[in-house]
Scaffold this motif. Structure first.
Motif, PDB file in Angstrom:
ATOM      1  N   PRO A  39      74.778  33.117  -2.775  1.00  0.00           N
ATOM      2  CA  PRO A  39      75.733  31.916  -2.073  1.00  0.00           C
ATOM      3  C   PRO A  39      76.981  31.835  -3.249  1.00  0.00           C
ATOM      4  CG  PRO A  39      73.936  30.974  -3.164  1.00  0.00           C
ATOM      5  CD  PRO A  39      73.658  32.352  -3.257  1.00  0.00           C
TER       6      PRO A  39
ATOM      7  N   ASP B 153      79.096  28.301  -4.289  1.00  0.00           N
ATOM      8  CA  ASP B 153      78.498  27.114  -4.909  1.00  0.00           C
ATOM      9  C   ASP B 153      77.855  27.213  -6.076  1.00  0.00           C
ATOM     10  OD1 ASP B 153      76.553  24.725  -5.087  1.00  0.00           O
ATOM     11  OD2 ASP B 153      77.943  23.630  -3.735  1.00  0.00           O
TER      12      ASP B 153
ATOM     13  N   GLU C  90      74.243  25.970  -5.758  1.00  0.00           N
ATOM     14  CA  GLU C  90      73.328  26.807  -4.782  1.00  0.00           C
ATOM     15  C   GLU C  90      72.969  28.119  -5.382  1.00  0.00           C
ATOM     16  OE1 GLU C  90      75.280  27.462  -1.110  1.00  0.00           O
ATOM     17  OE2 GLU C  90      75.479  25.244  -0.615  1.00  0.00           O
TER      18      GLU C  90
ATOM     19  N   ASP D 137      69.884  27.462  -7.415  1.00  0.00           N
ATOM     20  CA  ASP D 137      68.798  27.269  -6.600  1.00  0.00           C
ATOM     21  C   ASP D 137      68.065  28.375  -6.210  1.00  0.00           C
ATOM     22  OD1 ASP D 137      69.012  24.457  -7.082  1.00  0.00           O
ATOM     23  OD2 ASP D 137      70.195  24.090  -5.101  1.00  0.00           O
TER      24      ASP D 137
END
Length: 317
Positions: A34, A37, A40, A43
């Motif tokens: 992703p 971001d 993200e 994550d």
């Protein structure tokens, strides 16, 4: 058996694997990146690490190989052209998410380390790895050690400039080597040829669905393997730039071997033969100095995972 996890973070995918102390990948997973971001991305890295950590006991550390400039403490990504990272404290973020020590390294450095330890660089103390992919990455091993430079961002070989005011590069400059000797450069050559000389590029257009925009790297390689003159000319053009760049690097660094990786290296001798010829023609002092080997990388897309994992095991801060 000491296990670590290597994570290769690129502009399009996050690939991770559990690696043992013999450089073998025991299991791999991947996810899309992703890229817009920063949180993200962290994550997703944590997701793949936790998934692998849950399947294997005794994982000790995580190595992140990431495209971009990594600072000398190997904790912050200062700048990543194809990711949303600017002064990103990725080491701290991922450690907090996964509960393991994390080492961050430039992906070219991680790939060079993997090839030096377990691939085509074995037996060489002085190597330069050049990855010819979407762009051009690099890594330098001197005296068996990874060279990072004073500020941690050495070996960005794709961004030395070979054409003043040349093609615009994603790094913000113009005329960088990667604009002329990468996988993207090969596609650029083929599409331009198809636009200006469609009769000559008939096979390329056929494989590309009838439009220049449909031509990509696999189609060019396929046509070249069939003996198509247009595709072979595109390879020769890119190989000339590749060989000249290697000759310049050899004049500065004098390595014992160049290891060529990245997606473009899948073309094998279609790329390597004209690159070696161009290298020898451009090398300063040619005929009066030893020639370094120019070899295809052995570990393929796994090199970044293996190298990052091994650095997490053997080269912690």
């Amino acid at each position: 058996m000491a296990l670590t996890i290597g994570v290769d973070v690129g502009g399009t995918k996050v690939a991770a694997g559990v690696v043992d102390d013999g450089g073998r990948i025991l299991e791999q997973v991947r996810r899309p990146t992703p890229s817009t971001d920063p949180q993200e991305i962290a994550d997703v890295i944590a997701e793949v690490v936790d998934l692998l950590k849950g399947k294997f006991e005794g994982v000790r550390a995580v190595g992140l190989g990431t495209a971009g400039f990594v600072d000398q403490t190997r904790s912050t990504v200062l700048f990543a052209p194809n990711l949303a990272w600017r002064d990103e404290p990725i080491k701290e973020k991922v450690e907090n998410l996964v509960g393991l020590p994390v080492v961050v390294e430039n992906d070219g450095n991680a790939t060079a380390w993997g090839e030096a330890r377990y691939g085509a660089g074995r037996g060489h103390d002085f190597i330069v790895l050049v990855t010819l992919g979407t762009g051009i990455g690099g890594g330098i091993i001197f005296n068996g050690e990874l060279y990072r430079g004073r500020f941690g961002i050495g070996a960005e070989v794709g961004h030395f400039r070979v054409v003043p005011d040349g093609r615009r590069c994603g790094c913000g400059n113009r005329g960088c080597w990667e604009q002329y000797a990468s996988g993207n450069a090969l596609v650029h050559e083929a599409r331009e040829l198809a636009r200006v000389a469609p009769a000559m590029a008939g096979r390329l257009l056929e494989l590309g669905g009838g439009t220049p925009e449909g031509i990509s790297g696999p189609e060019i390689t396929q046509a070249a393997r069939e003996g198509d003159k247009a595709a072979l000319e595109c390879f020769r053009t890119v190989a000339r730039w590749a060989g000249q760049g290697l000759a310049d690097l050899s004049a500065i660094l004098d390595p014992g071997a160049f290891i060529i990786g990245g997606g473009l290296s899948d073309a094998g001798d279609l790329l390597l033969d004209p690159t070696r010829e161009a290298f020898q023609n451009a090398l300063t002092g040619r005929g009066h100095r030893p020639l370094p080997e120019i070899r295809i990388a052995e570990l393929g897309s796994a090199a970044g995972i293996v190298g990052a994992a091994d650095l997490a095991r053997t080269d912690p801060l």
